[in-house]
Scaffold this motif. Sequence first.
Motif, PDB file in Angstrom:
ATOM      1  N   GLN A 129      33.929  58.647  66.757  1.00  0.00           N
ATOM      2  CA  GLN A 129      33.944  57.275  66.251  1.00  0.00           C
ATOM      3  C   GLN A 129      34.799  57.208  65.001  1.00  0.00           C
ATOM      4  N   GLU A 130      35.578  56.172  64.880  1.00  0.00           N
ATOM      5  CA  GLU A 130      36.370  55.978  63.671  1.00  0.00           C
ATOM      6  C   GLU A 130      35.456  55.526  62.545  1.00  0.00           C
ATOM      7  N   LEU A 131      35.651  56.118  61.380  1.00  0.00           N
ATOM      8  CA  LEU A 131      34.850  55.739  60.210  1.00  0.00           C
ATOM      9  C   LEU A 131      35.297  54.362  59.722  1.00  0.00           C
ATOM     10  N   GLN A 132      34.319  53.522  59.404  1.00  0.00           N
ATOM     11  CA  GLN A 132      34.567  52.200  58.869  1.00  0.00           C
ATOM     12  C   GLN A 132      34.004  52.150  57.461  1.00  0.00           C
ATOM     13  N   GLY A 133      34.606  51.371  56.613  1.00  0.00           N
ATOM     14  CA  GLY A 133      34.040  51.280  55.272  1.00  0.00           C
ATOM     15  C   GLY A 133      34.776  50.346  54.363  1.00  0.00           C
ATOM     16  N   LEU A 134      34.241  50.246  53.184  1.00  0.00           N
ATOM     17  CA  LEU A 134      34.831  49.429  52.136  1.00  0.00           C
ATOM     18  C   LEU A 134      35.697  50.349  51.294  1.00  0.00           C
ATOM     19  N   ILE A 139      26.982  62.998  45.147  1.00  0.00           N
ATOM     20  CA  ILE A 139      26.108  63.379  46.264  1.00  0.00           C
ATOM     21  C   ILE A 139      24.680  62.945  45.990  1.00  0.00           C
ATOM     22  N   LEU A 140      24.191  63.193  44.785  1.00  0.00           N
ATOM     23  CA  LEU A 140      22.827  62.793  44.434  1.00  0.00           C
ATOM     24  C   LEU A 140      22.669  61.274  44.433  1.00  0.00           C
ATOM     25  N   ALA A 141      23.626  60.567  43.873  1.00  0.00           N
ATOM     26  CA  ALA A 141      23.551  59.109  43.840  1.00  0.00           C
ATOM     27  C   ALA A 141      23.548  58.535  45.252  1.00  0.00           C
ATOM     28  N   PHE A 142      24.408  59.078  46.103  1.00  0.00           N
ATOM     29  CA  PHE A 142      24.460  58.571  47.476  1.00  0.00           C
ATOM     30  C   PHE A 142      23.172  58.877  48.220  1.00  0.00           C
ATOM     31  N   SER A 143      22.624  60.060  48.028  1.00  0.00           N
ATOM     32  CA  SER A 143      21.367  60.400  48.718  1.00  0.00           C
ATOM     33  C   SER A 143      20.236  59.480  48.271  1.00  0.00           C
ATOM     34  N   GLU A 144      20.243  59.063  46.999  1.00  0.00           N
ATOM     35  CA  GLU A 144      19.211  58.133  46.522  1.00  0.00           C
ATOM     36  C   GLU A 144      19.360  56.757  47.170  1.00  0.00           C
ATOM     37  N   ILE A 145      20.595  56.309  47.362  1.00  0.00           N
ATOM     38  CA  ILE A 145      20.820  55.042  48.064  1.00  0.00           C
ATOM     39  C   ILE A 145      20.266  55.135  49.476  1.00  0.00           C
ATOM     40  N   LEU A 146      20.544  56.239  50.150  1.00  0.00           N
ATOM     41  CA  LEU A 146      20.034  56.406  51.508  1.00  0.00           C
ATOM     42  C   LEU A 146      18.511  56.405  51.531  1.00  0.00           C
ATOM     43  N   LYS A 147      17.905  57.177  50.650  1.00  0.00           N
ATOM     44  CA  LYS A 147      16.438  57.259  50.608  1.00  0.00           C
ATOM     45  C   LYS A 147      15.804  55.888  50.386  1.00  0.00           C
ATOM     46  N   SER A 202      23.992  50.178  57.738  1.00  0.00           N
ATOM     47  CA  SER A 202      25.280  50.723  57.321  1.00  0.00           C
ATOM     48  C   SER A 202      25.960  49.796  56.324  1.00  0.00           C
ATOM     49  N   GLU A 203      25.993  48.526  56.622  1.00  0.00           N
ATOM     50  CA  GLU A 203      26.631  47.559  55.726  1.00  0.00           C
ATOM     51  C   GLU A 203      25.910  47.498  54.385  1.00  0.00           C
ATOM     52  N   ARG A 204      24.589  47.542  54.402  1.00  0.00           N
ATOM     53  CA  ARG A 204      23.820  47.502  53.153  1.00  0.00           C
ATOM     54  C   ARG A 204      24.136  48.713  52.275  1.00  0.00           C
ATOM     55  N   VAL A 205      24.178  49.897  52.874  1.00  0.00           N
ATOM     56  CA  VAL A 205      24.487  51.115  52.115  1.00  0.00           C
ATOM     57  C   VAL A 205      25.902  51.055  51.565  1.00  0.00           C
ATOM     58  N   LEU A 206      26.855  50.633  52.387  1.00  0.00           N
ATOM     59  CA  LEU A 206      28.248  50.540  51.928  1.00  0.00           C
ATOM     60  C   LEU A 206      28.385  49.545  50.779  1.00  0.00           C
ATOM     61  N   GLN A 207      27.639  48.451  50.836  1.00  0.00           N
ATOM     62  CA  GLN A 207      27.687  47.450  49.761  1.00  0.00           C
ATOM     63  C   GLN A 207      27.071  47.984  48.465  1.00  0.00           C
ATOM     64  N   GLU A 208      26.033  48.813  48.582  1.00  0.00           N
ATOM     65  CA  GLU A 208      25.364  49.355  47.395  1.00  0.00           C
ATOM     66  C   GLU A 208      26.162  50.455  46.702  1.00  0.00           C
ATOM     67  N   TRP A 209      27.021  51.129  47.447  1.00  0.00           N
ATOM     68  CA  TRP A 209      27.754  52.267  46.889  1.00  0.00           C
ATOM     69  C   TRP A 209      28.764  51.779  45.860  1.00  0.00           C
ATOM     70  N   ARG A 210      28.606  52.205  44.642  1.00  0.00           N
ATOM     71  CA  ARG A 210      29.511  51.854  43.546  1.00  0.00           C
ATOM     72  C   ARG A 210      29.911  53.138  42.841  1.00  0.00           C
ATOM     73  N   ASN A 211      31.123  53.585  43.064  1.00  0.00           N
ATOM     74  CA  ASN A 211      31.574  54.811  42.436  1.00  0.00           C
ATOM     75  C   ASN A 211      33.090  54.772  42.352  1.00  0.00           C
ATOM     76  N   GLU A 212      33.619  55.011  41.174  1.00  0.00           N
ATOM     77  CA  GLU A 212      35.065  54.958  40.979  1.00  0.00           C
ATOM     78  C   GLU A 212      35.786  56.171  41.543  1.00  0.00           C
TER      79      GLU A 212
END
Length: 158
Positions: free
Chosen positions: A149-154, A72-80, A112-122
Amino acid sequence: MTFSHDGLRDSLTHLAAPPYFYENLRRDLATAERNKSRITLIRFQIFPTQDRNENGDVEENQVQRSHYEVAILAFSEILKSNIRAEDLCARLGRFEFTLILRAGLEVAAILSERVLQEWRNELFICKSSYVSAIVGESSLELLNRLDNQELQGLTLGH
């Protein structure tokens, strides 16, 4: 893990809390209608990649609590790091983040695409959806459309 806030900020991420988000959305929709500008919402959700039980839910003990908080913290930092000063990002649920963009769908798609590309978590995957406000639409109507809306993602590339 508790989900708490002071009405303005989420206690874990320091993103906007739900009451503050909803008030800003109502106000921003009114301003956009008056100024003939655009408002778009983006919803991001992160999901544990662990096996699910027969109800489709992830067992709490399968992923340690600390992993949840770190994600949660890592994702919030990507958003910020990716939003503009004029945009508002809120944590509306345990794993749900929603942005108010003062822009159209094109900007939402790029962000949205930029955030999805940055997210790296196993242990967690991320998906997103977005919608633009329609003139005269209430905040509840807009949020309902976003919910539908249907969620899209990697899902493979983290």
